[in-house]
Design an enzyme around this catalytic site. Structure first.
Site, PDB file in Angstrom:
ATOM      1  N   ARG A 116     -25.221  42.763  -0.210  1.00  0.00           N
ATOM      2  CA  ARG A 116     -25.705  41.338  -0.459  1.00  0.00           C
ATOM      3  C   ARG A 116     -24.473  40.920  -1.565  1.00  0.00           C
ATOM      4  O   ARG A 116     -23.701  40.058  -0.954  1.00  0.00           O
ATOM      5  CB  ARG A 116     -27.156  41.193  -1.272  1.00  0.00           C
ATOM      6  CG  ARG A 116     -27.667  39.457  -1.168  1.00  0.00           C
ATOM      7  CD  ARG A 116     -26.850  38.678  -2.102  1.00  0.00           C
ATOM      8  NE  ARG A 116     -27.247  39.250  -3.594  1.00  0.00           N
ATOM      9  CZ  ARG A 116     -26.683  38.590  -4.472  1.00  0.00           C
ATOM     10  NH1 ARG A 116     -26.062  37.330  -4.261  1.00  0.00           N
ATOM     11  NH2 ARG A 116     -27.042  38.798  -5.770  1.00  0.00           N
ATOM     12  N   ASP A 117     -24.628  41.124  -2.637  1.00  0.00           N
ATOM     13  CA  ASP A 117     -23.652  40.527  -3.586  1.00  0.00           C
ATOM     14  C   ASP A 117     -22.282  41.016  -3.490  1.00  0.00           C
ATOM     15  O   ASP A 117     -21.313  40.304  -3.387  1.00  0.00           O
ATOM     16  CB  ASP A 117     -23.971  40.982  -5.056  1.00  0.00           C
ATOM     17  CG  ASP A 117     -23.450  40.049  -6.105  1.00  0.00           C
ATOM     18  OD1 ASP A 117     -23.102  39.041  -5.838  1.00  0.00           O
ATOM     19  OD2 ASP A 117     -23.458  40.568  -7.333  1.00  0.00           O
TER      20      ASP A 117
ATOM     21  N   HIS B 156     -20.110  42.756 -14.368  1.00  0.00           N
ATOM     22  CA  HIS B 156     -18.975  42.663 -13.724  1.00  0.00           C
ATOM     23  C   HIS B 156     -18.006  43.038 -14.560  1.00  0.00           C
ATOM     24  O   HIS B 156     -17.888  43.123 -15.611  1.00  0.00           O
ATOM     25  CB  HIS B 156     -18.828  41.118 -13.130  1.00  0.00           C
ATOM     26  CG  HIS B 156     -19.679  40.660 -11.786  1.00  0.00           C
ATOM     27  ND1 HIS B 156     -19.176  40.212 -10.833  1.00  0.00           N
ATOM     28  CD2 HIS B 156     -20.769  40.556 -11.888  1.00  0.00           C
ATOM     29  CE1 HIS B 156     -20.218  39.870 -10.081  1.00  0.00           C
ATOM     30  NE2 HIS B 156     -21.378  40.107 -10.732  1.00  0.00           N
TER      31      HIS B 156
ATOM     32  N   CYS C 279     -16.989  36.791  -8.472  1.00  0.00           N
ATOM     33  CA  CYS C 279     -17.886  35.558  -8.490  1.00  0.00           C
ATOM     34  C   CYS C 279     -16.720  34.410  -8.335  1.00  0.00           C
ATOM     35  O   CYS C 279     -15.544  34.379  -9.004  1.00  0.00           O
ATOM     36  CB  CYS C 279     -18.268  35.553 -10.052  1.00  0.00           C
ATOM     37  SG  CYS C 279     -18.887  33.673 -10.612  1.00  0.00           S
TER      38      CYS C 279
ATOM     39  N   ASN D  76     -18.416  43.604  -9.086  1.00  0.00           N
ATOM     40  CA  ASN D  76     -19.385  44.405  -9.735  1.00  0.00           C
ATOM     41  C   ASN D  76     -18.934  45.633 -10.433  1.00  0.00           C
ATOM     42  O   ASN D  76     -17.837  46.323  -9.657  1.00  0.00           O
ATOM     43  CB  ASN D  76     -20.558  44.600  -8.848  1.00  0.00           C
ATOM     44  CG  ASN D  76     -21.062  43.487  -8.386  1.00  0.00           C
ATOM     45  OD1 ASN D  76     -21.896  42.669  -9.018  1.00  0.00           O
ATOM     46  ND2 ASN D  76     -20.931  42.667  -7.028  1.00  0.00           N
TER      47      ASN D  76
END
Length: 304
Positions: free
Chosen positions: A18-19, A212, A243, A252
């Site tokens: 996802r991220d 992160h 981000c 991350n």
């Protein structure tokens, strides 16, 4: 606080599907995303954020998450979760059989406005409604506090304010509170002070961290959180993710780096490192560019 030792088990929540993927230019097919999650399960990861129920127009990389969730199903001994932005997302997730969802509240007014076009009060209301409905319907709701250390618009965030927001979310009934360093701005001293305070107030077992690696302090922050008795962490295979408000961010903390750190300190993760490195190779092939954390070169030559 207790010493980190061999009796400790660290739970790693893999957020790559996802991220990690939502920030990539390449849009993987549903078949590729399924194979990605399956490979992570084979590597021993039991907690995986497999997608999000957001508008496919806004985040095309997450299109078809409902179909992915139905195909994956819920496996015994695993937690396959999804991010939901609002009640509609919650309902779509439940319809797809997802029993663990995540809601996100940014710790500053401006970040909420820029990110989801809602005020702080409105964002908290949405989170509260999802948490309360989840409790009533037997769905686990993970509450994320984003930009918990520093905001790209408002600068440093008052730890006292973060603690106040955390108390509200836990009082609302969140199953777990995840403190997120969204832009990778935290340092170990900040992490240790905040997570120790939150642990004293709510119990460390209720808490998790999401770091992160923008400033190369991701693993140092993991260590500081471990010293504060935190044993739950988000990470992303190969360091995938980033981000949009932190240009150039690596993303991350890499799952293979976190597993290496924990295992070398005597903590059990249940993750098979060679199989995990195979997943790094898999996602590198899928995305058409090499991925890997800071220790990937060494690990790929020394992991048993």
């Amino acid at each position: 606080m207790s010493d980190v030792g061999v009796t400790d088990r660290v739970i790693i929540n893999e957020v790559g599907p996802r991220d990690g993927l939502q920030s990539q230019d390449v849009e993987l097919s549903l078949e590729q995303r399924f194979a990605f999650v399956e490979a992570l399960l084979v590597a021993g990861l039991k907690h995986i954020e497999m997608g999000s129920f957001v508008s496919p127009k806004a985040v095309p990389q997450m299109a078809g998450t409902g179909d992915l969730a139905r195909r994956l199903g819920q496996r015994a001994g695993t937690q396959l979760s999804a991010l939901v932005p609002n009640m509609k997302g919650y309902e779509l997730a439940c319809d797809a059989g997802v029993d663990t969802v995540a809601v996100v509240v940014s710790a500053t007014e401006t970040m909420n406005q820029k990110n989801i076009n809602l005020s702080m009060d409105e964002t908290m209301q949405v989170a509260r409604a999802v948490i309360e409905r989840g409790r009533a319907e037997g769905v686990r709701v993970l509450a994320y506090l984003a930009v918990a250390f520093e905001c790209p618009f408002e600068g440093l965030v008052d730890p006292g304010y973060v603690r106040a927001l955390a108390a509200q979310l836990i009082d609302n009934g969140a199953s777990e509170l995840v403190i997120a360093d969204t832009i990778g701005a935290a340092n170990p001293s900040q992490v240790k002070h905040l997570m120790t305070a939150l642990g004293d107030e709510h119990g460390a077992a209720k808490l998790a961290c999401h770091f992160h690696d923008t400033r190369a302090l991701g693993l140092a922050n993991i260590y500081a959180a471990l010293e504060s008795d935190i044993r739950r962490f988000d990470s992303s295979i190969g360091g995938l993710g980033g981000c949009p408000f932190a240009p150039g961010a690596k993303g991350n903390v890499a799952t293979e780096d976190v597993v290496m750190l924990c295992e070398q300190m005597g903590c059990a993760t249940g993750v098979d490192m060679p199989a995990l490195l195979n997943v790094v190779d898999l996602i590198s092939e899928m995305l058409g560019q090499p991925q890997g954390g800071r220790a990937h070169y060494w690990l790929s030559r020394n992991a048993a």
